[in-house]
Design an enzyme around this catalytic site. Structure first.
Site, PDB file in Angstrom:
ATOM      1  N   ASP A 176       0.805  -1.225   0.000  1.00  0.00           N
ATOM      2  CA  ASP A 176       0.000   0.000   0.000  1.00  0.00           C
ATOM      3  C   ASP A 176       0.840   1.277   0.000  1.00  0.00           C
ATOM      4  O   ASP A 176       0.289   2.380  -0.074  1.00  0.00           O
ATOM      5  CB  ASP A 176      -1.009   0.010   1.157  1.00  0.00           C
ATOM      6  CG  ASP A 176      -0.385  -0.411   2.477  1.00  0.00           C
ATOM      7  OD1 ASP A 176       0.826  -0.682   2.493  1.00  0.00           O
ATOM      8  OD2 ASP A 176      -1.110  -0.459   3.481  1.00  0.00           O
ATOM      9  N   GLU A 262      11.791  -4.053  12.125  1.00  0.00           N
ATOM     10  CA  GLU A 262      12.861  -3.527  11.278  1.00  0.00           C
ATOM     11  C   GLU A 262      14.171  -3.473  12.052  1.00  0.00           C
ATOM     12  O   GLU A 262      15.207  -3.917  11.582  1.00  0.00           O
ATOM     13  CB  GLU A 262      12.513  -2.115  10.779  1.00  0.00           C
ATOM     14  CG  GLU A 262      11.299  -2.029   9.867  1.00  0.00           C
ATOM     15  CD  GLU A 262       9.986  -1.840  10.606  1.00  0.00           C
ATOM     16  OE1 GLU A 262       9.939  -2.110  11.831  1.00  0.00           O
ATOM     17  OE2 GLU A 262       9.002  -1.433   9.962  1.00  0.00           O
TER      18      GLU A 262
END
Lengths: 312, 312
Positions: A176, A262
């Site tokens: 997205d 991350e």
């Protein structure tokens, strides 16, 4: 004597000319081929339908082993069934189709390849690999990291199908986000791990690594600034060889705190001081963490139903 | 006698060969040029920077008057300043760049051209015209139709700059929708007014015109089914000549009810029975009415501020 010389000259001259012209043509043909392949690669090979279709079971083809060609960008995109899925994949493919030397690794959160994604990828005009793995139900809760299994499966695929001779750069491209084409040219030169700003994330207009003398020295972030790597998934790329030489580096479920995916992953493969800042020392936003609104389907059951099935 | 024949033959033969080869080269050069221009047109002329920049004041260039070339698609995109604007325009340009014979008419809701949009368009690689008109404050309320002034300005620009010799198709392309490339090839053959399904609209998975024997006979919609044309802005295209030959056809403010803009406009230029169904008799969804989430900027002021300005 003179007449023999002239006759020999006039016989030899044209043959020499022919040789010169033929050599010239060969050079031209080569340049034609180069021009064509340049445009074809820009077009993601749509025109000549040179699309390489690799699946989980089929053997991989062109693996970017040609040492003279630029590194292949492996974009890993986890995706799952929802009403906006095809719309999102469509505009994503419209972008990726224009990135040369690109390989899209699409990983569905499902028990098997869905028909929608299979059909879509086959017609996308982008070189791709289609994988799938279902997220166990116990991990599908708010606050849990998302797409962990899908990203790890893609890393496993790279480790199984690519070798030390292959030049590549690995990037986690959620379905997205919004991507500029410049982003891919920035990340292509990644030697170990590169970083850059990401727009519309962390409750701010953007987040970015702070750079001093060409080195990352901190993070401009709206959230959890104490993370070792305070960066979004869309904010870094990793050289393929780093992925291959750290075979145990994965996204973690156990002990993983929300929003730390991350940072936890990057800790396993690099140090902050080794990061390579891109996008003009991290001063340009070339990717945006856009989110698509949930679709209101309130009228879906209220009124008359359609007589045919239409894929959306 | 024989020796003279041989010597003449060996002198003439290579010259004949040279002539043949030279003719062959010329043909090749022509085909190189054709190949290149084909790929360039597919690339929206990015490579050679043949981008035509027309502004509100500058005189328009290539107006698609060449009768042998396909009709130009004029995509009218109203846009306004917001934090996701550049992200949306980026992925929109990434799609439009691949549509051949395309002209993007971008109309800002502003008093003058903003720097962000001007810079963006100049680097977009898409042929464009940049216009602007500010929506009066009294019309900026919930329930009021949006982008009316911007769409009307674009229609005015077309009527002033295009003539009866110009072949074109006009489409209203909002900046947050998702577009497949197939959509543009479907609409290109519009003779008067063409229609097709739109995904994710009206509280349903899709809305579409219902077609019987190649004619539109009704509407599959989730909302206000009694509208004469129950269709979204992204669901129709109009031949340029229809726009030119109906100089008073505009989007209305006076007496306009919410959600009736499309229907009110189409009533002025066509009848339901004359609509041309596209996308396989309106059974394929090639465009999606996606909406981008409002961005949470809650942390923008909370923490340390950046020392430089970065465009997002």
């Amino acid at each position: 004597m003179k007449s023999i010389f002239y006759s020999r000259f006039f016989i030899l001259l044209p043959w020499i000319l022919i040789v010169i012209i033929v050599i010239d043509i060969d050079t031209k043909r080569l340049s034609v081929r180069n021009t064509a392949s340049f445009y074809l690669s820009r077009l993601g090979n749509v025109q000549q339908r040179q699309v390489v279709r690799t699946t989980r079971t089929s053997s991989s083809t062109s693996s970017g082993s040609n040492t003279s060609s630029p590194p292949v960008i492996y974009a890993i995109t986890p995706t799952y069934s929802r009403v906006v899925q095809k719309a999102e994949l469509t505009r994503l493919a419209n972008t990726f189709r224009q990135v040369p030397h690109f390989h899209w690794v699409v990983v569905e959160d499902s028990n098997s390849h869905t028909e929608l994604v299979s059909r879509f990828l086959a017609r996308s005009g982008v070189r791709y690999t289609h994988l799938n793995v279902l997220t166990p139900r116990r991990f599908k809760r708010t606050g849990m990291p998302r797409a962990t299994e899908q990203r790890n499966l893609a890393l496993g695929w790279l480790r199984g199908r690519r070798a030390s001779k292959d030049k590549g750069v690995v990037f986690f491209a959620d379905d997205d986000n919004s991507y500029s084409l410049e982003l891919f040219e920035e990340m292509r030169s990644t030697r170990k791990v590169s970083v850059w700003p990401v727009g519309l994330v962390g409750g701010r207009r953007y987040e970015r690594p702070l750079v001093k003398n060409g080195k990352v020295v901190g993070w401009y972030t709206g959230w959890k600034a104490d993370r070792p790597f305070a960066i979004d998934m869309a904010g870094f790329a990793v050289n393929l060889q780093v992925i291959l030489s750290n075979p145990r580096a994965l996204f973690k479920r156990r002990g993983a705190k929300p929003g730390m995916q991350e940072s936890d992953f990057l800790k396993q493969i690099t140090k902050v001081e080794d990061l390579e800042p891109k996008a003009q020392n991290c001063t340009q936003v070339l990717v945006w963490h856009t989110r698509t609104e949930k679709v209101n389907l309130g009228n879906e059951t209220k009124r008359q139903q359609d007589s045919i099935f239409i894929e959306v």
